[in-house]
Design an enzyme around this catalytic site. Sequence first.
Site, PDB file in Angstrom:
ATOM      1  N   LYS A 156       0.837  -1.191   0.000  1.00  0.00           N
ATOM      2  CA  LYS A 156       0.000   0.000   0.000  1.00  0.00           C
ATOM      3  C   LYS A 156       0.878   1.249   0.000  1.00  0.00           C
ATOM      4  O   LYS A 156       1.885   1.312   0.708  1.00  0.00           O
ATOM      5  CB  LYS A 156      -0.892  -0.024   1.253  1.00  0.00           C
ATOM      6  CG  LYS A 156      -1.880   1.132   1.354  1.00  0.00           C
ATOM      7  CD  LYS A 156      -2.771   0.956   2.579  1.00  0.00           C
ATOM      8  CE  LYS A 156      -3.782   2.069   2.723  1.00  0.00           C
ATOM      9  NZ  LYS A 156      -4.702   1.854   3.876  1.00  0.00           N
ATOM     10  N   SER A 203      -9.421   2.081   2.897  1.00  0.00           N
ATOM     11  CA  SER A 203      -8.518   2.844   2.050  1.00  0.00           C
ATOM     12  C   SER A 203      -7.491   1.988   1.312  1.00  0.00           C
ATOM     13  O   SER A 203      -6.770   2.472   0.435  1.00  0.00           O
ATOM     14  CB  SER A 203      -7.780   3.874   2.902  1.00  0.00           C
ATOM     15  OG  SER A 203      -7.003   3.219   3.907  1.00  0.00           O
ATOM     16  N   SER A 250     -10.192  -0.457   6.928  1.00  0.00           N
ATOM     17  CA  SER A 250      -9.525  -0.404   5.627  1.00  0.00           C
ATOM     18  C   SER A 250      -8.882  -1.700   5.160  1.00  0.00           C
ATOM     19  O   SER A 250      -8.313  -1.748   4.076  1.00  0.00           O
ATOM     20  CB  SER A 250      -8.466   0.706   5.631  1.00  0.00           C
ATOM     21  OG  SER A 250      -9.075   1.960   5.785  1.00  0.00           O
TER      22      SER A 250
END
Length: 432
Positions: free
Chosen positions: A76, A145, A169
């Site tokens: 990420k 996210s 997330s």
Amino acid sequence: MDNLIRISASEAARRIANGNLTSVRYTEALLFRIAEREPVVGAWIHHDPDAALAQARAADRRSPAGPLHGVPVGLKDIIDTADMPTGYGSPIYAGHQPGHDAPSVAQLRAAGAVILGKTVTAEFATYHPGKTANPHNPAHTPGGSSSGSAAAVADFHTPLSLGTQTAGSIIRPASFNGILGYKPTFDDFDYGGLHALAPSLDTLGVFARDFEDLSLSRQVLARRSVRAVTAPAALVPRIGVCRTPMWPKGDADMQLAYERTVERLASAGAELVEIELPADFESLIDAQTLIFMAEGAHHLDREWREQGALLSPELRELLERGRACGEAAITEAQALAIRCRAQLADLMRSVDVLLVPSSIGEAPAGLHATGDPLFSRIWTYLHVPCLTYPVGLGDHRLPLGVQVVGRHGDDDRLIEIAWWMAERSAEWTFVD
């Protein structure tokens, strides 16, 4: 080639170690898939095929040493990397190049992993989404996210990727994409080298399609020595059926999938115990949201002051609300969490895990938002390990998951039991 992209990280590592597969061949297969599907899915914000292949060639020249030798992994894009830009999902940091790897990246490299690239994150791991679409239906959100990390695993770009969770997330996008999402016990994985949002909540976690891969990731990333989990729990578990106070806010698809899962587990012989959470838990959503906003306002204060015009309207509103949070309210929210953690520990003495919803329902239509983290907030705030696995499809033929919550610090047992549960109740629906 198509079959090769579908193997697990654990299986790839075994094949590479015994000489039946090279890292280069495996990496090439994944890069071909990315080239084919990235225009549709948009999971990556940075990936360099030449750099990935150079890492793979270097792995093939060495004797296998670490448990992820030659296996590609996605990161990420709030995780610092010394050889790739890290933009934190914000134009403020476009082209930003950290000077050092985050500790988690250093651990992956030491384990022999090939760092495939950086996956799309919502802005500073909050709510304003990036370009990623749900691979099952690109007209729907992949969640967030950790949008790109979830979509990349679901769409067979990589067998394993790292994400983070401050509210929901990891669990929510894993549920939306029909894969496994694992949020460990708070602080079990080193969060250093990541842009902090709310440090009392921020947790590094993993997306995968295979339970053994979750255990493998723990062996690489956990701060302490952990045992390898290579099979489901051997004994029938005692499962707390916990619909939570948020149950009425779940849609009919989610409620049906949850009840169907309960029925399947009962038919498989699981000992099921109806669990009602104590009254204090009804205030945890608001308390977690307050801490999320207040700590977010503090840790994004410089960006707010110096380049606030480059923040999204959604994030500016969140930070404004966070800056207005008073110390008395913050102290009260923190005290509530301490009380509820103790109450949860007492409650879970009677069960091995809790079965709870993962999300309100299927992934919503549109890419303008990432969905509501409602069903993950309290477990993140309580610092307990959580795992989601897929249990069917909703009316729009998109995946639905259930969430398994473990005892604090008992992550290996959580993985074993969730594996047992999934073998008897999961419905896997992979992207074509």
